[in-house]
Design a protein around this motif. Structure first.
Motif, PDB file in Angstrom:
ATOM      1  N   PHE A 105      -0.929 -32.843  -7.136  1.00  0.00           N
ATOM      2  CA  PHE A 105      -2.369 -32.542  -7.101  1.00  0.00           C
ATOM      3  C   PHE A 105      -3.150 -33.407  -6.111  1.00  0.00           C
ATOM      4  CE2 PHE A 105      -2.021 -30.817 -11.690  1.00  0.00           C
ATOM      5  CZ  PHE A 105      -1.685 -29.560 -11.205  1.00  0.00           C
ATOM      6  N   PRO A 106      -2.920 -34.731  -6.043  1.00  0.00           N
ATOM      7  CA  PRO A 106      -3.670 -35.543  -5.073  1.00  0.00           C
ATOM      8  C   PRO A 106      -3.438 -35.098  -3.629  1.00  0.00           C
ATOM      9  CG  PRO A 106      -2.679 -36.949  -6.736  1.00  0.00           C
ATOM     10  CD  PRO A 106      -2.105 -35.591  -6.945  1.00  0.00           C
ATOM     11  N   SER A 107      -2.196 -34.751  -3.289  1.00  0.00           N
ATOM     12  CA  SER A 107      -1.900 -34.279  -1.928  1.00  0.00           C
ATOM     13  C   SER A 107      -2.613 -32.975  -1.643  1.00  0.00           C
ATOM     14  CB  SER A 107      -0.391 -34.096  -1.736  1.00  0.00           C
ATOM     15  OG  SER A 107       0.285 -35.326  -1.820  1.00  0.00           O
ATOM     16  N   LEU A 108      -2.622 -32.079  -2.628  1.00  0.00           N
ATOM     17  CA  LEU A 108      -3.300 -30.803  -2.443  1.00  0.00           C
ATOM     18  C   LEU A 108      -4.813 -31.006  -2.312  1.00  0.00           C
ATOM     19  CD1 LEU A 108      -2.948 -27.767  -2.199  1.00  0.00           C
ATOM     20  CD2 LEU A 108      -3.225 -27.591  -4.671  1.00  0.00           C
ATOM     21  N   GLU A 109      -5.336 -31.964  -3.044  1.00  0.00           N
ATOM     22  CA  GLU A 109      -6.768 -32.263  -2.947  1.00  0.00           C
ATOM     23  C   GLU A 109      -7.137 -32.723  -1.532  1.00  0.00           C
ATOM     24  OE1 GLU A 109     -10.228 -34.911  -5.230  1.00  0.00           O
ATOM     25  OE2 GLU A 109      -8.130 -35.102  -5.812  1.00  0.00           O
ATOM     26  N   GLU A 110      -6.249 -33.515  -0.927  1.00  0.00           N
ATOM     27  CA  GLU A 110      -6.478 -33.951   0.457  1.00  0.00           C
ATOM     28  C   GLU A 110      -6.444 -32.758   1.412  1.00  0.00           C
ATOM     29  OE1 GLU A 110      -7.386 -37.033   1.578  1.00  0.00           O
ATOM     30  OE2 GLU A 110      -7.613 -37.340  -0.581  1.00  0.00           O
ATOM     31  N   VAL A 111      -5.535 -31.838   1.141  1.00  0.00           N
ATOM     32  CA  VAL A 111      -5.447 -30.620   1.950  1.00  0.00           C
ATOM     33  C   VAL A 111      -6.747 -29.818   1.827  1.00  0.00           C
ATOM     34  CG1 VAL A 111      -4.293 -28.367   2.160  1.00  0.00           C
ATOM     35  CG2 VAL A 111      -2.930 -30.446   1.854  1.00  0.00           C
ATOM     36  N   GLN A 112      -7.276 -29.728   0.613  1.00  0.00           N
ATOM     37  CA  GLN A 112      -8.519 -28.984   0.387  1.00  0.00           C
ATOM     38  C   GLN A 112      -9.693 -29.613   1.142  1.00  0.00           C
ATOM     39  OE1 GLN A 112      -8.285 -29.040  -3.996  1.00  0.00           O
ATOM     40  NE2 GLN A 112      -8.310 -26.805  -3.930  1.00  0.00           N
ATOM     41  N   LYS A 113      -9.711 -30.929   1.216  1.00  0.00           N
ATOM     42  CA  LYS A 113     -10.780 -31.620   1.954  1.00  0.00           C
ATOM     43  C   LYS A 113     -10.672 -31.335   3.449  1.00  0.00           C
ATOM     44  CE  LYS A 113     -11.237 -35.491  -1.294  1.00  0.00           C
ATOM     45  NZ  LYS A 113     -10.949 -36.937  -1.497  1.00  0.00           N
ATOM     46  N   LYS A 114      -9.451 -31.268   3.936  1.00  0.00           N
ATOM     47  CA  LYS A 114      -9.225 -31.063   5.364  1.00  0.00           C
ATOM     48  C   LYS A 114      -9.447 -29.608   5.774  1.00  0.00           C
ATOM     49  CE  LYS A 114      -6.091 -32.464   9.040  1.00  0.00           C
ATOM     50  NZ  LYS A 114      -4.828 -33.143   9.373  1.00  0.00           N
TER      51      LYS A 114
END
Length: 202
Positions: A105-114
């Motif tokens: 989830f944290p990695s995906l959250e970073e993807v969502q921000k980018k």
């Protein structure tokens, strides 16, 4: 077959080179260097293999599968895709009982921000609707959420060759599958595909 031969030759070269360089090193250090080399080879071949868009569509059984929305309505997977037509769609197949899903989830959250303009679709295979809804809130998952009361080995899972979760799929702006099978959100191929899908109309 050619890919396997190439991997074998590269691996052999790596082992020979490592042996010459590390005569004075411990066996453990040598093993670590060889393992790192294998990972680099694997990443390199994977990137070259998967950077081309898979110009394919989902099977009929996949498209017709019905999911439950947060408000209790039913919606087909085909209509989920249609609701996000014209956008890059990132699909995350997950469950709250899956440790690797939670780690991702944290990695995906970073993807969502980018890549905030992409649509993020979460498909849960949780054991109960209650567990599904609690996990969405607990992990603050942002996107569209749908629930399917099936196991990984169920009809939907078989239709997309589901052998591991989390499973990430990218659908490009034309509705074609661009990345069919990634299992981590910081995978090089996954990120490369998403970047290309978002920077131009395909």
């Amino acid at each position: 077959m050619k890919k396997n031969i190439t991997l074998a030759l590269l691996a052999s070269s790596l082992i020979l080179a490592s042996c010459k360089k590390n005569e004075g090193h411990t066996l453990e250090k040598l093993d670590n260097e060889i393992a790192t080399g294998f990972e680099n080879i694997k990443d390199s071949t994977k990137s070259h293999r998967d950077t081309i868009v898979v110009n394919d569509e989902f099977k009929k059984v996949t498209l017709n599968k019905e999911f439950t929305t947060l408000d209790g309505n039913k919606i087909s997977f085909k209509n989920i895709l249609n609701e996000n037509k014209g956008k890059t769609i990132v699909i995350d197949i997950w469950a709250s009982w899956c440790p690797d899903c939670i780690k991702g989830f944290p990695s995906l959250e970073e993807v969502q921000k980018k890549y905030p303009d992409a649509a993020y679709v979460f498909l849960s295979l949780d054991k109960t609707e209650e567990a599904w809804k609690q996990a969405i809130e607990k992990y603050n998952l942002k996107g569209s959420h749908y629930y399917l009361n099936e196991k990984m080995s169920g009809e939907f899972g078989k239709s997309i060759d589901l052998d591991w979760i989390p499973r990430y799929i990218i659908v490009n702006k034309q509705g074609k599958i661009a990345d069919y099978k990634s299992i981590v959100a910081d995978d090089k191929t996954f990120l490369f595909t998403l970047k290309n899908s978002e920077k131009k109309d395909q």
